[in-house]
Motif scaffolding. Structure first.
Motif, PDB file in Angstrom:
ATOM      1  N   ASP A 100       5.142   9.200  -7.960  1.00  0.00           N
ATOM      2  CA  ASP A 100       5.503   7.833  -8.978  1.00  0.00           C
ATOM      3  C   ASP A 100       4.432   7.611  -9.797  1.00  0.00           C
ATOM      4  O   ASP A 100       3.659   6.635 -10.607  1.00  0.00           O
ATOM      5  CB  ASP A 100       6.812   7.098  -8.499  1.00  0.00           C
ATOM      6  N   PHE A 101       3.221   6.789  -8.299  1.00  0.00           N
ATOM      7  CA  PHE A 101       1.988   6.495  -8.612  1.00  0.00           C
ATOM      8  C   PHE A 101       1.424   7.277  -9.527  1.00  0.00           C
ATOM      9  O   PHE A 101       0.397   7.315 -10.457  1.00  0.00           O
ATOM     10  CB  PHE A 101       1.430   5.612  -7.830  1.00  0.00           C
ATOM     11  N   VAL A 102       1.023   8.237  -9.238  1.00  0.00           N
ATOM     12  CA  VAL A 102       0.488   9.085  -9.298  1.00  0.00           C
ATOM     13  C   VAL A 102       0.645   9.662 -11.020  1.00  0.00           C
ATOM     14  O   VAL A 102      -0.298  10.246 -11.231  1.00  0.00           O
ATOM     15  CB  VAL A 102       0.605  10.537  -8.690  1.00  0.00           C
ATOM     16  N   VAL A 103       1.678  10.108 -11.626  1.00  0.00           N
ATOM     17  CA  VAL A 103       1.615   9.574 -12.485  1.00  0.00           C
ATOM     18  C   VAL A 103       1.808   9.245 -13.840  1.00  0.00           C
ATOM     19  O   VAL A 103       2.848   9.413 -15.195  1.00  0.00           O
ATOM     20  CB  VAL A 103       3.719  10.793 -12.617  1.00  0.00           C
ATOM     21  N   ARG A 158       0.753  -1.241   0.212  1.00  0.00           N
ATOM     22  CA  ARG A 158      -0.105  -0.271   0.038  1.00  0.00           C
ATOM     23  C   ARG A 158       0.680   0.711  -0.037  1.00  0.00           C
ATOM     24  O   ARG A 158       1.722   1.179   0.951  1.00  0.00           O
ATOM     25  CB  ARG A 158      -0.510  -0.360   1.302  1.00  0.00           C
ATOM     26  N   ILE A 159       0.948   2.223  -1.131  1.00  0.00           N
ATOM     27  CA  ILE A 159       1.452   3.558  -0.940  1.00  0.00           C
ATOM     28  C   ILE A 159       0.785   4.566  -0.953  1.00  0.00           C
ATOM     29  O   ILE A 159      -0.430   5.427  -1.587  1.00  0.00           O
ATOM     30  CB  ILE A 159       2.142   3.608  -2.231  1.00  0.00           C
ATOM     31  N   ALA A 160       0.002   4.990   0.333  1.00  0.00           N
ATOM     32  CA  ALA A 160      -0.476   6.631   1.076  1.00  0.00           C
ATOM     33  C   ALA A 160       0.313   7.209   0.208  1.00  0.00           C
ATOM     34  O   ALA A 160       1.736   7.649   0.383  1.00  0.00           O
ATOM     35  CB  ALA A 160      -1.028   6.276   2.696  1.00  0.00           C
ATOM     36  N   ALA A 161      -0.932   8.935   0.767  1.00  0.00           N
ATOM     37  CA  ALA A 161       0.326  10.220   0.147  1.00  0.00           C
ATOM     38  C   ALA A 161       1.206  10.173   1.595  1.00  0.00           C
ATOM     39  O   ALA A 161       0.177  10.097   2.339  1.00  0.00           O
ATOM     40  CB  ALA A 161      -1.042  11.020   0.556  1.00  0.00           C
ATOM     41  N   GLY A 162       2.393  10.316   1.176  1.00  0.00           N
ATOM     42  CA  GLY A 162       3.394  11.242   2.238  1.00  0.00           C
ATOM     43  C   GLY A 162       4.895   9.673   1.930  1.00  0.00           C
ATOM     44  O   GLY A 162       5.615  10.722   1.608  1.00  0.00           O
ATOM     45  N   ASP A 163       4.114   8.680   0.794  1.00  0.00           N
ATOM     46  CA  ASP A 163       5.287   7.491   0.860  1.00  0.00           C
ATOM     47  C   ASP A 163       5.662   8.661  -0.389  1.00  0.00           C
ATOM     48  O   ASP A 163       5.127   9.034  -1.296  1.00  0.00           O
ATOM     49  CB  ASP A 163       4.240   6.639   0.100  1.00  0.00           C
ATOM     50  N   PRO A 164       7.272   8.075  -0.013  1.00  0.00           N
ATOM     51  CA  PRO A 164       7.582   8.909  -1.556  1.00  0.00           C
ATOM     52  C   PRO A 164       7.932   8.097  -2.886  1.00  0.00           C
ATOM     53  O   PRO A 164       8.304   8.870  -3.618  1.00  0.00           O
ATOM     54  CB  PRO A 164       9.316   8.719  -1.108  1.00  0.00           C
TER      55      PRO A 164
END
Length: 500
Positions: free
Chosen positions: A16-19, A6-12
């Protein structure tokens, strides 16, 4: 049960998942991205999201032209990027393919490993996950049909009325109690019924070893291209070019056509404000290089497609290329670069009228706009794709000869509205006689769900009186609704163009 990442907001890693998607117009910002590696992890991810009341979206290749994944209502994006394996399943006697396998990678694995392929599109970016769900077509579709025509079975994580997720395997066997779920995954598009975790590919009726179970592509392809400079491509010349190309396809797209091995594209380029005159159109043709008369057939096709055109042209030398290398070259030409995109589509039963071609001329070369690139691409369809009855799969359009693709791409966010407005007006005016959309009639047969366009739901742009569901699914829509009711009774999986 295995725990997905799980990659939540604040994770570095979050940005990269957003784009990771291809369309910069839409940047998903859910509460978390969930990277899954197995069916069990998908079950866990779906269970957790449903229990928490969080809306789910699924992404395989990230190549979507609308905001289905980036919708602000979506709180969890299940990312399939790590599930990209391709192998032969001895037990099912079919090729097992995970949804994040990119098309070119899939073709390499199938062809280099077993000498076979599926008739999908040309891209190094698009994944099979969403491509097959919308039917999927490409340069071999006139010879072998749509990609989904070769789907033997599918594994789907669904959610029952009890709110619990489970994995179900559905096959093409009519005696399978889950057969309707298989059928729903042969052309209705993604995000409708559950999360696909695996496809099994095998052609209907195929028997023998792995090398006999899917189509064999040609060893080599003859490729030709003709370039028409914009300067000199007059209104009359464009009428002749688009008209001849369309009439050729009307004459040569029956299932028994000797031109079933030919894939043609006529690409018309709009002039942007910063352009010099440049290229007005490119006609390309790829022909299966089998038979002693392949060169003669190709030459005859090009001559007929360019008949009556009084305009400067440059005919490139005909090349003979290996099939896989041809697909790679096509992918480089068609993928383009990341940017902001708007896409529209149409199935054509007949080529455009002179009035439609004049409308295209006025918009592409005489209208004001702000885009980086805009094209109308008329691509071959028909032949084997038309040999299947409309209700055999969820792909209802089975008597078209061309697919039209309208694509506008740009980079500057401040020009979004100008580009969207220009694209919408172009499309509306081309189909002015049928309410601004390709409403099914003797010339048109609706739209292609893998090129989703939410304008079809908007009465400002669709004045035809034809519901958007009919444009995409036609008479297959009621059956899709019943399957939705059975397999997704809580409407866990939805987006702007999903089955309701």
């Amino acid at each position: 049960m295995p725990e997905p990442t799980r990659i939540a907001a604040g994770d570095p890693r979050y940005e990269d998942f957003v784009v990771r998607g291809d369309n910069a117009r839409f940047a998903p910002r859910p509460d978390s991205f969930v990277l899954v590696r197995s069916t069990e992890e998908v079950v866990r991810a779906v269970d957790d999201a449903v229990r928490a009341g969080q809306r789910i979206a699924v992404r395989s290749g990230g190549h979507c032209y609308e905001d289905f994944v980036a919708d602000p209502a979506v709180r969890v994006v299940i990312d399939m990027a790590a599930m990209d394996r391709v192998c032969f399943d001895e037990e099912r006697q079919a090729f097992a393919v995970e949804p994040a396998a990119r098309l070119l990678d899939l073709y390499r694995a199938l062809y280099l490993g077993w000498g076979v392929t599926v008739p999908g599109g040309s891209s190094e970016l698009v994944a099979i996950g969403g491509h097959l769900l919308g039917g999927g077509y490409g340069p071999l579709s006139r010879r072998f049909g749509t990609c989904s025509d070769h789907l033997y079975a599918v594994e789907v994580v669904v959610v029952g009325a009890d709110g619990r997720a489970r994995a179900v395997v559905a096959t093409s066997d009519p005696a399978d109690p889950h057969h309707d779920l298989w059928w729903a995954h042969t052309g209705a598009g993604g995000g409708n019924f559950g999360v696909v975790t695996r496809y099994w590919l095998r052609s209907q009726g195929a028997e023998g070893g792995p090398s006999d179970l899917l189509p064999r592509p040609p060893a080599s392809v003859l490729a030709s291209s003709t370039i028409f400079p914009r300067e000199g491509l007059t209104r009359e010349a464009l009428r002749a070019l688009v008209g001849s190309h369309g009439r050729w396809h009307e004459r040569n797209s029956s299932p028994d056509s000797r031109y079933a091995g030919l894939f043609s594209g006529l690409v018309l380029f709009a002039v942007a404000p910063q352009d010099d005159p440049g290229i007005g159109a490119i006609l390309f043709n790829h022909l299966d290089d089998t038979g002693d008369d392949a060169e003669e057939l190709l030459a005859r096709a090009v001559t007929e497609m360019t008949e009556g055109i009084d305009a400067p042209r440059f005919d490139m030398p005909v090349e003979r290329r290996p099939w896989l290398a041809t697909m790679q070259k096509l992918a480089r030409a068609q993928d383009g670069e990341n940017g902001r995109h708007k896409i529209k589509s149409a199935y054509l039963r007949r080529g455009y009228t002179d009035a439609q071609i004049d409308t295209i001329y006025d918009h592409l070369w005489g209208d004001g706009h702000a885009f980086s690139t805009a094209t109308i691409s008329l691509q071959s369809y028909g032949c084997a794709a038309n040999a299947v009855v409309p209700d055999a799969t969820a792909v209802a359009q089975r008597d078209s000869v061309l697919r039209a693709l309208y694509l506008t791409s740009w980079h500057d966010p401040s020009t979004d509205e100008a580009n969207l407005d220009w694209t919408r007006r172009l499309y509306r005016d081309v189909y002015a006689a049928t309410g601004g959309v390709p409403a099914p009639d003797e010339r048109n047969d609706g739209c292609y769900i893998n090129f989703p366009d939410v304008d079809m739901t908007d009465s400002r742009w669709n004045t035809s009186g034809v519901p958007w569901q009919y444009l995409y699914f036609k008479e297959n829509h009621p059956r899709l609704q019943q399957i939705k009711k059975r397999w997704d009774p809580l409407a866990v999986f939805c987006h702007a163009l999903s089955v309701q």
